[in-house]
Design a protein around this motif. Structure first.
Motif, PDB file in Angstrom:
ATOM      1  N   UNK A 237      33.259  78.066  50.345  1.00 52.83           N
ATOM      2  CA  UNK A 237      33.085  76.608  50.234  1.00 52.83           C
ATOM      3  C   UNK A 237      33.967  75.914  51.266  1.00 52.83           C
ATOM      4  N   UNK A 238      33.321  75.214  52.186  1.00 55.51           N
ATOM      5  CA  UNK A 238      34.026  74.392  53.160  1.00 55.51           C
ATOM      6  C   UNK A 238      34.122  72.959  52.619  1.00 55.51           C
ATOM      7  N   UNK A 239      35.306  72.565  52.190  1.00 53.36           N
ATOM      8  CA  UNK A 239      35.508  71.179  51.765  1.00 53.36           C
ATOM      9  C   UNK A 239      34.631  70.758  50.613  1.00 53.36           C
ATOM     10  N   UNK A 240      34.178  71.675  49.787  1.00 51.20           N
ATOM     11  CA  UNK A 240      33.321  71.320  48.655  1.00 51.20           C
ATOM     12  C   UNK A 240      34.158  71.349  47.380  1.00 51.20           C
ATOM     13  N   UNK A 241      34.131  70.259  46.641  1.00 54.72           N
ATOM     14  CA  UNK A 241      35.045  70.076  45.513  1.00 54.72           C
ATOM     15  C   UNK A 241      34.314  69.513  44.299  1.00 54.72           C
ATOM     16  N   UNK A 242      33.344  70.261  43.749  1.00 57.22           N
ATOM     17  CA  UNK A 242      32.541  69.710  42.650  1.00 57.22           C
ATOM     18  C   UNK A 242      33.325  69.408  41.380  1.00 57.22           C
ATOM     19  N   UNK A 243      34.507  70.011  41.203  1.00 58.34           N
ATOM     20  CA  UNK A 243      35.291  69.705  40.007  1.00 58.34           C
ATOM     21  C   UNK A 243      35.707  68.244  39.972  1.00 58.34           C
ATOM     22  N   UNK A 244      35.753  67.585  41.144  1.00 55.96           N
ATOM     23  CA  UNK A 244      36.067  66.159  41.190  1.00 55.96           C
ATOM     24  C   UNK A 244      34.877  65.322  41.646  1.00 55.96           C
ATOM     25  N   UNK A 245      34.112  65.809  42.623  1.00 56.89           N
ATOM     26  CA  UNK A 245      32.983  65.022  43.101  1.00 56.89           C
ATOM     27  C   UNK A 245      31.750  65.167  42.219  1.00 56.89           C
ATOM     28  N   UNK A 246      31.661  66.250  41.457  1.00 54.38           N
ATOM     29  CA  UNK A 246      30.525  66.478  40.559  1.00 54.38           C
ATOM     30  C   UNK A 246      31.041  66.904  39.178  1.00 54.38           C
ATOM     31  N   UNK A 247      32.037  66.147  38.680  1.00 56.12           N
ATOM     32  CA  UNK A 247      32.692  66.538  37.433  1.00 56.12           C
ATOM     33  C   UNK A 247      31.927  66.092  36.200  1.00 56.12           C
ATOM     34  N   UNK A 248      30.846  65.355  36.388  1.00 54.84           N
ATOM     35  CA  UNK A 248      30.219  64.667  35.266  1.00 54.84           C
ATOM     36  C   UNK A 248      29.181  65.528  34.556  1.00 54.84           C
ATOM     37  N   UNK A 249      28.391  64.881  33.719  1.00 60.36           N
ATOM     38  CA  UNK A 249      27.556  65.595  32.763  1.00 60.36           C
ATOM     39  C   UNK A 249      26.471  66.461  33.347  1.00 60.36           C
ATOM     40  N   UNK A 250      26.042  66.182  34.587  1.00 61.66           N
ATOM     41  CA  UNK A 250      25.060  67.061  35.198  1.00 61.66           C
ATOM     42  C   UNK A 250      25.558  68.483  35.292  1.00 61.66           C
ATOM     43  N   UNK A 251      26.888  68.632  35.306  1.00 57.52           N
ATOM     44  CA  UNK A 251      27.493  69.934  35.090  1.00 57.52           C
ATOM     45  C   UNK A 251      27.523  70.864  36.272  1.00 57.52           C
TER      46      UNK A 251
END
Length: 817
Positions: A237-251
């Motif tokens: 993962x290059x600069x990918x941070x789903x724990x903060x940018x995609x932390x919501x209910x879509x999961x």
């Protein structure tokens, strides 16, 4: 945590308190933000109020529709016309694959947005200078008349090209209420029925990657879904941070970690900051200097090529320009990618790990080991986030990262990927019809401030104007609906302030929003919009891997104060502009919802009927193919499933970019290139300006808000404070300790904020969460921690996008300044 946070967790706050918070303003001029926070417990007030019997509580499905990637269902518990508390999805058995769409703490604090002290309550007209936040209360009729008269006058004097719809993502995924893309909004429908407007292309999230990978894959570049990671061996993962940018209910962070557990794949995170996605879940963190990802990729490619780990049959069959065999006839000799890597191209530099190490800050042995892992793992999933493309060379960087997927032949297969950001399966939905815009001209969404002050000077080859050779007129009228990019989210706030202060330049700014944002303070007319809780709409487009869904967000409470929805606002303006029937087609808002859903059901009869959806609140699906695999059909049969590139193949070398590089006028130092090369940039790691401003400043999405939305909810601000992240070595050399008040500054502005001293930041780089609300002190010093006081309005070369993660700054203790 302070005692105030505990008080806020169980507030004794009623709608009556909310009403009282603004009653003193009356029709007088009001200074925005002067109201006290109404969420504080007030026992004396509560004791003085007569007790009233509680009405029966009802539960209404609603949604959070901010720009986080998800659309989260919210179940509003309502009594006495007031939202008492909020819960989230409670449907399904909650096993992975049919799990609940659980909103994060932002969505669960929706009640605090609805009843916020910053809430706009009635139409207002500016009485002070733009930015002062001084307004007088006016009637809706006065507001409609002023706006309609201004539109008619400006169209007559300057033409429709002088009217602009600014970028805004405050409400996404709706059919009626959505603010993005602006060209798909009800305001666009209204404007197109009355002559059109100056359009824009690109967006603040993805301008550079959308432009760059368009030349590689053709159109928007997809990647495999996170759910498909159960089939991979290695995740990079290059600069990918789903724990903060995609932390919501879509999961998506849930999909990522569940799939990683199933495959037992190693995960390598490449980022200047040790993110929450790493957070003990990663197998390796590789810190990298901002803006140098393409140099790292080139060095990895050198190892893959020289150690015979490239997938030559894939490159020969599916790609253009890897080596001389597939290089277009128009290209000069030795202009292929392999020649560039081996030092046989025009620059004559071999892109070895030894070359890349001093650029990236990554040791040679780590680069070599990383390259061998990528080359040997079959399959390997390469992903990139959108932060690294939000740089001055972001188009090149995004194309370069895709090279790792191409060199290893991982495109179009399970467990592989394309090097783009993760993609999803979605439920198709019929959208609100928007007539064609009579104005064909468009500018980059990032250059609207330039279009105010030098519009007729802006050209196609210098400024990326599309649809004609140059603009004819400057922007004179701005619509700003559900967005904060007028000020807070746009670069170089001090320059923007100076431009907007001149109300003879841009003559009318209309802001439609829920709260008195930084942008709203620059409006000539402010209109109070309804929140999602006060109206009905379908909400879709949530990022949810292989488990898509949509929500019917019903009306939970009556509109607060004099707020009105965007449909009613546009309908009233349509009356005054003579297009009411064409705009409404005889339907009210619910009539449109029923009509659009009926059209959707005609395409997909398996969907439940309208009343059933309204009752159950959410409709969930599963990807019938199991996982989304990008370009699978192309991989299986490239002749019958060509890409939309000119060659129909993946273009490593782009003839179109070669032509643009020859024809466009670029500032010194800017690079457009047919290959995904590495290029230094202004305010990069090697800029001589580092002698004055030695630290690279990058931004990141912060968990306490979604961009600037929720940035005025005190309980969230207190739970996750706005701070500047700095490495202990950089802090020690400046005498800075954790929690100290510091000044961050460059020649564009200054921010005062507390320091977070942490080894989670690489040396030489500091980071500030984007979206904090701009809070100037009148001396051009911001005390809210808004990164855009420090960012530049110099656009990227190709997309003319926002390079808000390419900045140089210095940091000092405030007391030593």
């Amino acid at each position: 945590m302070k005692s105030k946070l505990k008080q806020l967790l169980a507030p004794k706050f009623t709608r009556r308190d909310f009403v009282k918070s603004s009653s003193a303003l009356g029709s007088l001029a009001a200074v925005a933000g002067s109201m006290s926070l109404p969420f504080k417990s007030n026992p004396a007030l509560a004791a003085s109020e007569p007790a009233s019997p509680q009405s029966e509580e009802k539960v209404v499905w609603s949604a959070c529709t901010v720009n986080c990637g998800s659309r989260c269902p919210l179940r509003m518990h309502v009594a006495d016309g007031e939202i008492k508390w909020v819960e989230t999805d409670n449907t399904g058995d909650d096993t992975y694959g049919s799990h609940q769409i659980r909103a994060c703490l932002r969505g669960r604090s929706m009640r605090r947005r609805v009843y916020n002290p910053d809430r706009l309550k009635y139409p207002m007209k500016r009485v002070g200078k733009r930015g002062e936040g001084k307004f007088k209360r006016i009637t809706w009729e006065e507001a409609y008349d002023d706006i309609a008269n201004s539109l008619n006058r400006i169209r007559k004097e300057y033409g429709s090209e002088a009217i602009y719809l600014n970028y805004g993502t405050g409400t996404l995924g709706g059919t009626v209420t959505k603010s993005w893309p602006p060209g798909g909004t009800l305001i666009a429908r209204l404007m197109n029925l009355t002559g059109g407007y100056l359009n824009h292309y690109g967006d603040y999230s993805t301008a550079q990657i959308a432009a760059g990978l368009n030349y590689t894959y053709g159109g928007w570049a997809n990647n495999n879904s996170f759910s498909d990671l159960e089939n991979t061996k290695l995740i990079v993962q290059f600069g990918n941070n789903p724990a903060e940018t995609r932390m919501s209910g879509g999961g998506l962070i849930h999909h990522l970690m569940e799939s990683k557990a199933r495959s037992n794949a190693r995960m390598i995170m490449i980022d200047p900051r040790y993110t929450d996605t790493a957070g003990g879940r990663e197998d390796q963190w590789i810190p990298i200097r901002p803006g140098t990802d393409a140099a790292l990729v080139a060095a990895i490619a050198h190892v893959l090529i020289t150690e015979n780990m490239v997938d030559q049959p894939f490159l020969d069959t599916y790609c253009v320009g890897y080596d001389a065999k597939t290089l277009p006839a128009s290209a000069p000799a030795n202009s292929d990618y392999k020649s560039y890597i081996l030092g046989q191209g025009e620059d004559g530099i071999e892109k070895t790990p030894q070359w890349a190490s001093p650029i990236t800050g990554i040791p040679v042995d780590i680069i070599v080991k990383l390259a061998r892992e990528i080359g040997q793992a079959k399959p390997c999933a390469i992903f990139q986030g959108w932060g690294l493309q939000r740089t001055a060379n972001g188009e090149l960087a995004s194309r370069a990262i895709a090279m790792l997927a191409l060199l290893t032949g991982n495109v179009g297969i399970n467990g592989g990927g394309t090097g783009a950001r993760e993609s999803d399966y979605n439920i198709p939905f019929v959208r609100f019809p928007i007539p064609e815009n009579p104005v064909k001209t468009a500018i980059s969404m990032f250059l609207w401030t330039d279009a105010i002050i030098r519009g007729p000077e802006m050209t196609a080859t210098r400024d990326g104007v599309r649809g004609k050779d140059k603009l004819d007129v400057p922007i004179k009228f701005i619509w700003n609906y559900a967005g904060n990019c007028l000020v807070n989210q746009h670069s170089d706030i001090n320059r923007t302030h100076e431009i907007l202060q001149d109300d003879k330049a841009c003559e009318m700014i209309v802001v439609i929003d829920n709260h008195m944002t930084s942008s709203a303070k620059y409006a000539d007319i402010v209109l109070p919009d309804l929140t999602t809780s006060e109206q009905a709409d379908f909400c879709m487009d949530g990022k949810a891997a292989n488990m898509p869904y949509f929500i019917y967000a019903d009306k939970a409470i009556e509109p607060q104060f004099e707020s009105k929805g965007i449909y009613e606002i546009c309908t009233e303006l349509a009356k005054r502009l003579g297009v009411e029937q064409a705009f409404t087609e005889g339907r009210d808002q619910e009539g449109w919802l029923r009509h659009l859903y009926q059209l959707t059901r005609e395409k997909d009869p398996s969907l439940p009927d309208f009343e059933t959806v309204r009752k159950q609140g959410i409709v969930k699906r599963r990807d019938p193919n199991g996982h989304y695999v990008a370009y699978k059909a192309f991989r299986e049969d490239p002749l019958n499933n060509p890409l939309s590139t000119p060659s129909g193949k993946i273009e490593i070398y782009s003839e179109r970019l070669a032509e643009i590089a020859k024809e466009w006028e670029l500032p010194e130092g800017d690079v457009i290139h047919p290959l995904p090369i590495y290029a230094s940039t202004a305010e990069g790691w090697d800029d001589p300006a580092r002698s004055q401003f030695p630290l690279q400043l990058t931004g990141f999405h912060y968990k306490s808000r979604c961009h600037s939305t929720y940035g005025n909810v005190d309980i969230l601000k207190e739970a996750a404070r706005q701070e500047m992240w700095i490495n202990p070595m950089d802090a020690d050399s400046r005498g800075i300790k954790n929690g100290d008040l510091i000044r961050i500054f460059n020649d564009r502005g200054e921010v005062h904020i507390n320091a977070k001293v942490t080894p989670r930041m690489m040396p030489g780089v500091v980071a500030l969460g984007e979206g904090a609300w701009y809070a100037p002190d009148g001396k051009k010093v911001d005390h809210g921690g808004c990164i855009n006081v420090l960012t530049t309005q110099r656009p990227s070369p190709l997309a003319k996008g926002n390079p808000q993660h390419t900045n140089l700054v210095e940091v000092q203790l405030v007391q030593k300044a």
